[in-house]
Design an enzyme around this catalytic site. Structure first.
Site, mmCIF file in Angstrom:
data_model
loop_
_atom_site.group_PDB
_atom_site.id
_atom_site.type_symbol
_atom_site.label_atom_id
_atom_site.label_comp_id
_atom_site.label_asym_id
_atom_site.label_seq_id
_atom_site.Cartn_x
_atom_site.Cartn_y
_atom_site.Cartn_z
ATOM 1 N N ASP A 262 35.335 -17.754 -5.263
ATOM 2 C CA ASP A 262 34.715 -19.068 -5.232
ATOM 3 C C ASP A 262 33.707 -19.075 -4.082
ATOM 4 O O ASP A 262 33.656 -18.148 -3.262
ATOM 5 C CB ASP A 262 35.785 -20.172 -5.095
ATOM 6 C CG ASP A 262 35.303 -21.479 -5.702
ATOM 7 O OD1 ASP A 262 36.136 -22.274 -6.161
ATOM 8 O OD2 ASP A 262 34.076 -21.678 -5.743
HETATM 9 C C1 GLC Z 1 32.503 -24.546 -6.397
HETATM 10 C C2 GLC Z 1 33.743 -24.673 -7.257
HETATM 11 C C3 GLC Z 1 33.776 -23.722 -8.422
HETATM 12 C C4 GLC Z 1 32.367 -23.462 -8.914
HETATM 13 C C5 GLC Z 1 31.639 -22.719 -7.816
HETATM 14 C C6 GLC Z 1 30.181 -22.426 -8.197
HETATM 15 O O1 GLC Z 1 32.830 -24.674 -5.051
HETATM 16 O O2 GLC Z 1 34.996 -24.577 -6.597
HETATM 17 O O3 GLC Z 1 34.600 -24.326 -9.440
HETATM 18 O O4 GLC Z 1 32.395 -22.684 -10.100
HETATM 19 O O5 GLC Z 1 31.670 -23.419 -6.575
HETATM 20 O O6 GLC Z 1 29.463 -23.617 -8.316
#
Ligand code: GLC
Length: 715
Positions: A262
């Site tokens: 993440d």
């Molecule tokens: C965010 C979220 C995740 C998302 C990623 C990219 O912080 O936790 O669900 O896919 O970043 O945007």
């Protein structure tokens, strides 16, 4: 892992920096790479220091960036473009919690297929979806992004979405498919006190029985990628959880796809307190099995040092690179790096699907005196909207490439649906509007009050300690009550909201979630009865915050609630029961259920009930089948969802509805990831919601061959 000759040859000739570039995912800003914001990204791509890019929108921007990777780097390895296509790309569908209320796996697949068609037409190759975190805590804002409280429902949702995005044949080279990412593994929905990013501390059994099954379903469906959660699980951050990511998911479940961290999560291992510095963080994550580092720069800048210090091996790096390059090869990027196809979006077909999805997501929670559906004629309909941004709110959280101007609004739609009725629409965002509302109510025959959340109050980093209607909204509804006007309350939200006195003050209540670009027409369709109200709750709706976490699958207590006995499991100031249980939802007609039977058929157990439409119009009912494992050495929940189906019947029509159960339906998890099927005594329930007063039941004893040794109908 088998990688192609092309990949093997490529890895052979790549430098360490080029390899680490493939493990580095960078975020863009906006829809042009000619801006100063994207200068660093462009430079990194030009120097082979990025293998994938997220958040870049628009075919031209993606083509321009891909051109740099293909033509200005030594090896010309194509970029993978990624985006959060969670509930639609340009055609925005209901938020997943709302779409889950449709209990329609075919619909879940079709909306994913549409989203894949649109996003891939713009050059996107991978979506960070489906989000399949089971959650039983409406304080957590991300409950909006997932399919609710039940692991069986979430597993079916996961499978449908993966097949929708990727295709059942997983031929990712097809121009209208996306690689899917199951997220966020590791019981993210069980964060402490519903507070986003907080620690998760649950039993091993709950992890395997409740939170992991949807991810196992996604892996079995062939999901291309998995995203670990930000959080720690009993002190081990998931981004460094080798036992989960590698030992269980890769080695036991045989997941051969890519792990994508993440956003910045690898660097956050330092905040978690388990990494000394970014070098140590990078080593911990890679060793756990994490392939791609999203925006922490730990891999690109610190893995060389980790390698030099012997914290990780060259082989671990090469394996990760192979997995990333294999995904790119599966997507056909080496031969068709742009994946661009002209596609008008949204279009009539996608709008029709969005309208269908929105209709099926709306849950009619209450409808006293059948004041709904609205009749085509009658006195003035007064719509009081407390939400100033109701149109953009319809896009919900993670609105992809959705545009507010694509949203068709409720007022226009209701006027079109009730051309003969006088409709008055006012926006009343705060108590300064009480007098104006009172004045309008004097000339109205029915009031529709739109309440709830802004979309910014839902989704990531939007946990709420007070997930409830505002005092103003509650007072507004009471004003309508005091004027003895029929009162219809429409709740726009990304979660169940505590409604307190509105529970009694409103004559009709609807869960309207955030319904996407066709929210207006769909609401008008349901409110006027053009279509039946068919949504059913995928989440228990708490009566009070103090009940949270609340869910239907409670295990028996040694002192189950008994009104006559003080020393039993209860609150002294609140009911144990939610305002509305899992599966609740009304139709515009009535159904009867009878004749529950269990027979053995083709080595399986066939459960049948008779469903009859005893109301005044055609309608659709959703039926749930629950099990209770009554004879086992581990206490099991009173009810465990094991199947559901929908049935549309005309007035007076009846139909035998059957469910086919195999040992998978009876299986339970033990303390690890082992699934056990035990012979013995089971209660079987079939009905319209997770409430014993709405369930037919019987008790059966079965052997390991699923022979029925005894059958006792519970009258
Ligand atoms: C965010 C979220 C995740 C998302 C990623 C990219 O912080 O936790 O669900 O896919 O970043 O945007």
């Amino acid at each position: 892992m088998n990688s192609s000759t092309r990949i093997d040859d490529l890895v052979q000739c790549m430098t360490l920096e080029e390899k680490l570039g493939q493990l580095n995912m960078l975020s863009a800003a906006g829809d042009s790479i000619r801006t100063s914001e994207n200068a660093a990204l462009v430079d990194a791509v030009r120097h082979g220091q990025a293998g994938s890019v997220l958040n870049l929108v628009g075919a031209q921007a993606l083509k321009d960036t891909q051109d740099i990777a293909l033509n200005e780097t030594r090896l010309g390895i194509p970029l993978l473009f990624c985006f959060d296509v969670v509930h639609g790309y340009r055609t925005i569908f209901p938020i997943p919690l709302g779409e889950a209320a449709s209990f329609d796996p075919d619909l879940w697949k079709r909306t994913a297929q549409c989203a894949a068609r649109e996003a891939s037409a713009d050059g996107i190759g991978l979506t960070f979806a489906p989000m399949i975190d089971v959650c039983r805590d409406p304080r957590w804002g991300r409950i909006a992004e997932g399919p609710g409280e039940d692991q069986w429902l979430a597993s079916i949702f996961a499978r449908a979405k993966v097949e929708g995005f990727q295709g059942e044949d997983h031929d990712l080279q097809r121009a209208d498919k996306l690689a899917a990412t199951a997220k966020h593994i590791g019981a993210y929905g069980a964060v402490t006190a519903g507070r986003d990013y907080a620690s998760v501390d649950i039993s091993e059994h709950s992890l395997h029985d409740i939170y992991l099954p949807p991810f196992k379903a996604a892996v079995e469906a062939g999901v291309a990628a998995i995203m670990p959660a930000f959080v720690d699980l009993a002190g081990i951050p998931i981004s460094a959880h080798r036992a989960l990511l590698t030992a269980l998911v890769r080695e036991q479940w045989h997941f051969d796809g890519v792990y994508i961290s993440d956003y910045h999560a690898i660097a956050e291992l330092i905040n978690h307190g388990i990494a000394r510095d970014l070098t140590h963080a990078a080593a911990l994550a890679l060793h756990a099995g994490m392939d791609i580092d999203m925006m922490s720069y730990a891999y690109i800048n610190h893995l060389p040092q980790a390698l030099a210090q012997g914290l990780i091996s060259q082989d671990e790096i090469d394996q990760a690179v192979r997995r990333v390059l294999t995904l790119k090869e599966k997507l056909g990027l080496f031969d068709n790096p742009y994946r661009l196809t002209p596609h008008t979006m949204p279009n009539e077909e996608s709008r029709a699907l969005a309208r269908e999805a929105a209709q099926k997501s709306i849950v009619l929670l209450k409808n006293d005196a059948n004041i709904l559906p609205l009749s085509p004629t009658g006195g003035r309909c007064l719509i009081v909207n407390t939400r100033e941004d109701i149109t953009s709110d319809a896009l919900g959280s993670w609105s992809g490439a959705g545009e507010t101007h694509d949203v068709r609004d409720f007022e226009t739609s209701l006027r079109a649906a009730l051309p003969a009725r006088d409709i008055r629409y006012i926006t009343a965002p705060d108590q300064n509007h009480f007098d104006a509302v009172r004045k309008e109510l004097n000339h109205a025959a029915v009031a529709l009050i739109i309440v709830g959340e802004k979309r910014e109050q839902s989704g990531e980093a939007a946990s709420r300690a007070h997930p409830k209607l505002s005092e103003y909204e509650t007072a507004l509804i009471k004003i309508v009550r005091e004027q003895n006007l029929p009162c219809i309350v429409m709740i726009n939200s990304g979660r169940p909201l505590i409604i307190e006195s509105a529970y009694d003050d409103a004559d009709a209540l609807l869960a309207c979630w955030f319904l996407g670009i066709e929210s207006g027409p769909a609401l008008a369709d349901v409110l006027t009865g053009r279509v039946d109200a068919t949504g059913r709750l995928p989440i228990s709706w708490p009566r009070a915050i103090g009940q949270i976490p609340i869910f239907y699958g409670q295990k028996p207590s040694g002192r189950p609630y008994n009104a006559q006995d003080v020393f039993t499991s209860k609150y002294i100031d609140e009911s144990n029961q939610p305002a509305f249980v899992f599966g609740h939802g009304l139709s515009y007609t009535e159904f009867s259920l009878s004749d529950l039977s269990c027979t053995r058929h083709n080595d399986r157990i066939n459960v049948e009930v008779r469903l009859k439409n005893i109301g005044a119009r055609e309608g659709t009912q959703t039926l749930f089948l629950f099990l209770h494992h009554a004879s086992t050495e581990r206490a099991r929940p009173y009810l465990q969802l094991r199947d559901f189906t929908k049935c549309t019947l005309k007035k007076d029509e009846e139909q035998l509805i059957s469910f086919t159960l195999d040992e998978h339906h009876f299986a339970q998890y033990d303390d690890h990831d082992d699934v056990i099927f035990e012979s013995g005594l089971y209660d079987i329930y079939v009905g319209t919601k997770a409430d014993f007063n709405h369930l037919l039941s019987c008790q059966i004893t079965i052997d390991r061959q699923l022979n029925i040794l005894s059958f006792t109908p519970n009258t």
